[in-house]
Design an enzyme around this catalytic site. Structure first.
Site, PDB file in Angstrom:
ATOM      1  N   ASP A 283      11.760 -19.606 -20.468  1.00 48.42           N
ATOM      2  CA  ASP A 283      12.288 -20.055 -19.181  1.00 48.42           C
ATOM      3  C   ASP A 283      12.217 -18.902 -18.173  1.00 48.42           C
ATOM      4  O   ASP A 283      12.518 -17.748 -18.516  1.00 48.42           O
ATOM      5  CB  ASP A 283      13.739 -20.531 -19.366  1.00 48.42           C
ATOM      6  CG  ASP A 283      14.221 -21.364 -18.199  1.00 48.42           C
ATOM      7  OD1 ASP A 283      14.503 -22.543 -18.392  1.00 48.42           O
ATOM      8  OD2 ASP A 283      14.330 -20.823 -17.074  1.00 48.42           O
TER       9      ASP A 283
ATOM     10  N   ASN B  32      18.607 -32.203 -20.383  1.00 49.83           N
ATOM     11  CA  ASN B  32      19.217 -32.880 -19.241  1.00 49.83           C
ATOM     12  C   ASN B  32      18.376 -34.059 -18.764  1.00 49.83           C
ATOM     13  O   ASN B  32      17.154 -33.937 -18.645  1.00 49.83           O
ATOM     14  CB  ASN B  32      19.363 -31.882 -18.078  1.00 49.83           C
ATOM     15  CG  ASN B  32      20.229 -30.680 -18.440  1.00 49.83           C
ATOM     16  OD1 ASN B  32      21.213 -30.823 -19.160  1.00 49.83           O
ATOM     17  ND2 ASN B  32      19.864 -29.513 -17.953  1.00 49.83           N
TER      18      ASN B  32
ATOM     19  N   GLN C 294      19.297 -32.131 -14.409  1.00 50.54           N
ATOM     20  CA  GLN C 294      17.832 -32.059 -14.514  1.00 50.54           C
ATOM     21  C   GLN C 294      17.234 -31.677 -13.165  1.00 50.54           C
ATOM     22  O   GLN C 294      17.547 -32.294 -12.139  1.00 50.54           O
ATOM     23  CB  GLN C 294      17.253 -33.401 -14.985  1.00 50.54           C
ATOM     24  CG  GLN C 294      15.758 -33.332 -15.266  1.00 50.54           C
ATOM     25  CD  GLN C 294      15.169 -34.634 -15.827  1.00 50.54           C
ATOM     26  OE1 GLN C 294      15.834 -35.670 -15.845  1.00 50.54           O
ATOM     27  NE2 GLN C 294      13.928 -34.585 -16.261  1.00 50.54           N
TER      28      GLN C 294
ATOM     29  N   HIS D 104      12.034 -31.974 -21.064  1.00 51.36           N
ATOM     30  CA  HIS D 104      12.011 -30.670 -21.724  1.00 51.36           C
ATOM     31  C   HIS D 104      13.321 -30.459 -22.451  1.00 51.36           C
ATOM     32  O   HIS D 104      14.345 -31.042 -22.095  1.00 51.36           O
ATOM     33  CB  HIS D 104      11.764 -29.537 -20.720  1.00 51.36           C
ATOM     34  CG  HIS D 104      12.681 -29.559 -19.548  1.00 51.36           C
ATOM     35  ND1 HIS D 104      12.489 -30.405 -18.466  1.00 51.36           N
ATOM     36  CD2 HIS D 104      13.814 -28.879 -19.287  1.00 51.36           C
ATOM     37  CE1 HIS D 104      13.461 -30.213 -17.590  1.00 51.36           C
ATOM     38  NE2 HIS D 104      14.281 -29.302 -18.073  1.00 51.36           N
TER      39      HIS D 104
ATOM     40  N   HIS E 281      15.873 -27.406 -23.799  1.00 50.63           N
ATOM     41  CA  HIS E 281      16.200 -25.979 -23.730  1.00 50.63           C
ATOM     42  C   HIS E 281      16.648 -25.485 -25.098  1.00 50.63           C
ATOM     43  O   HIS E 281      17.447 -26.156 -25.778  1.00 50.63           O
ATOM     44  CB  HIS E 281      17.387 -25.735 -22.785  1.00 50.63           C
ATOM     45  CG  HIS E 281      17.152 -26.098 -21.355  1.00 50.63           C
ATOM     46  ND1 HIS E 281      16.912 -25.153 -20.387  1.00 50.63           N
ATOM     47  CD2 HIS E 281      17.150 -27.300 -20.715  1.00 50.63           C
ATOM     48  CE1 HIS E 281      16.782 -25.761 -19.205  1.00 50.63           C
ATOM     49  NE2 HIS E 281      16.924 -27.073 -19.386  1.00 50.63           N
TER      50      HIS E 281
HETATM   51  P1  5GP Z   1      16.499 -28.486 -16.053  1.00 53.09           P
HETATM   52  O1  5GP Z   1      17.559 -28.028 -15.099  1.00 53.09           O
HETATM   53  O2  5GP Z   1      15.539 -29.471 -15.416  1.00 53.09           O
HETATM   54  O3  5GP Z   1      17.050 -28.984 -17.359  1.00 53.09           O
HETATM   55  O4  5GP Z   1      15.694 -27.182 -16.436  1.00 53.09           O
HETATM   56  C1  5GP Z   1      14.585 -26.731 -15.760  1.00 53.09           C
HETATM   57  C2  5GP Z   1      14.335 -25.328 -16.257  1.00 53.09           C
HETATM   58  O5  5GP Z   1      13.013 -24.987 -15.982  1.00 53.09           O
HETATM   59  C3  5GP Z   1      15.233 -24.270 -15.597  1.00 53.09           C
HETATM   60  O6  5GP Z   1      15.935 -23.556 -16.600  1.00 53.09           O
HETATM   61  C4  5GP Z   1      14.230 -23.392 -14.840  1.00 53.09           C
HETATM   62  O7  5GP Z   1      14.593 -22.038 -14.875  1.00 53.09           O
HETATM   63  C5  5GP Z   1      12.940 -23.646 -15.582  1.00 53.09           C
HETATM   64  N1  5GP Z   1      11.740 -23.564 -14.761  1.00 53.09           N
HETATM   65  C6  5GP Z   1      11.514 -24.173 -13.573  1.00 53.09           C
HETATM   66  N2  5GP Z   1      10.262 -23.918 -13.135  1.00 53.09           N
HETATM   67  C7  5GP Z   1       9.697 -23.134 -14.088  1.00 53.09           C
HETATM   68  C8  5GP Z   1       8.396 -22.542 -14.196  1.00 53.09           C
HETATM   69  O8  5GP Z   1       7.522 -22.671 -13.338  1.00 53.09           O
HETATM   70  N3  5GP Z   1       8.156 -21.806 -15.315  1.00 53.09           N
HETATM   71  C9  5GP Z   1       9.099 -21.627 -16.302  1.00 53.09           C
HETATM   72  N4  5GP Z   1       8.759 -20.885 -17.366  1.00 53.09           N
HETATM   73  N5  5GP Z   1      10.336 -22.171 -16.215  1.00 53.09           N
HETATM   74  C10 5GP Z   1      10.624 -22.902 -15.124  1.00 53.09           C
END
Ligand code: 5GP
Ligand code: ZN
Length: 132
Positions: A29, A85, A92, A98, A100
């Site tokens: 991440d 999420n 999300q 995805h 985590h």
């Molecule tokens: P969500 O909040 O949708 O469950 O998690 C999205 C996650 O994706 C966040 O922890 C954010 O830091 C990560 N993220 C967003 N864009 C990128 C990216 O371009 N590359 C990587 N490696 N992580 C990303």
């Protein structure tokens, strides 16, 4: 469709990849909650868990388990949270399914949680009648 995680999962955009097979890529991440915070991305797009095909859904937890074991062994973490999420209200921010993997360390101050409520008899009966 312009989906950043499709591009990352399929190698169109480079990423720090911890694991890859024909169905998934596991990446670090960019904004980690803790050292080793990783994301499991399916290569085929699904917006969220509701849209994820059953086959991918069953494979993703096996992969999560194997990554968790690897993290436990190599990072020597004291615990690990699996977080997934669905929907903006649930946190999300990227609308490609995805999962985590968040390694946890004594005193890390990472917040993954909620304020515990109290299950009343009325709500329990209501939920049992609609969810079973
Ligand atoms: P969500 O909040 O949708 O469950 O998690 C999205 C996650 O994706 C966040 O922890 C954010 O830091 C990560 N993220 C967003 N864009 C990128 C990216 O371009 N590359 C990587 N490696 N992580 C990303
Ligand atoms: Zn996608």
């Amino acid at each position: 469709m312009d989906c950043i995680f499709c591009k990352i999962a399929n190698g169109e955009i480079s990423s720090a990849t911890l694991y890859e097979d024909e169905d998934f890529r596991v990446i670090l991440d960019l904004n980690p909650a803790s050292k080793g915070h990783a994301l499991i991305l399916p290569k085929n797009h699904a917006d969220n868990l509701y849209a994820l095909p059953e086959e991918a859904a069953s494979k993703v937890l096996v992969l999560a388990k194997n990554m968790a074991l690897k993290m436990k062994k190599t990072l020597n973490c004291d615990g690990l949270n699996l977080v997934q999420n669905n929907g903006e209200i649930a946190g999300q921010t990227v609308f490609h399914f995805h999962m985590h993997l968040i390694p946890r360390y004594e005193g890390d101050n990472v917040k993954v949680g909620w304020k515990p409520g109290k299950l009343t008899d009325e709500v329990k009966e209501e939920l049992l009648s609609i969810l079973t």
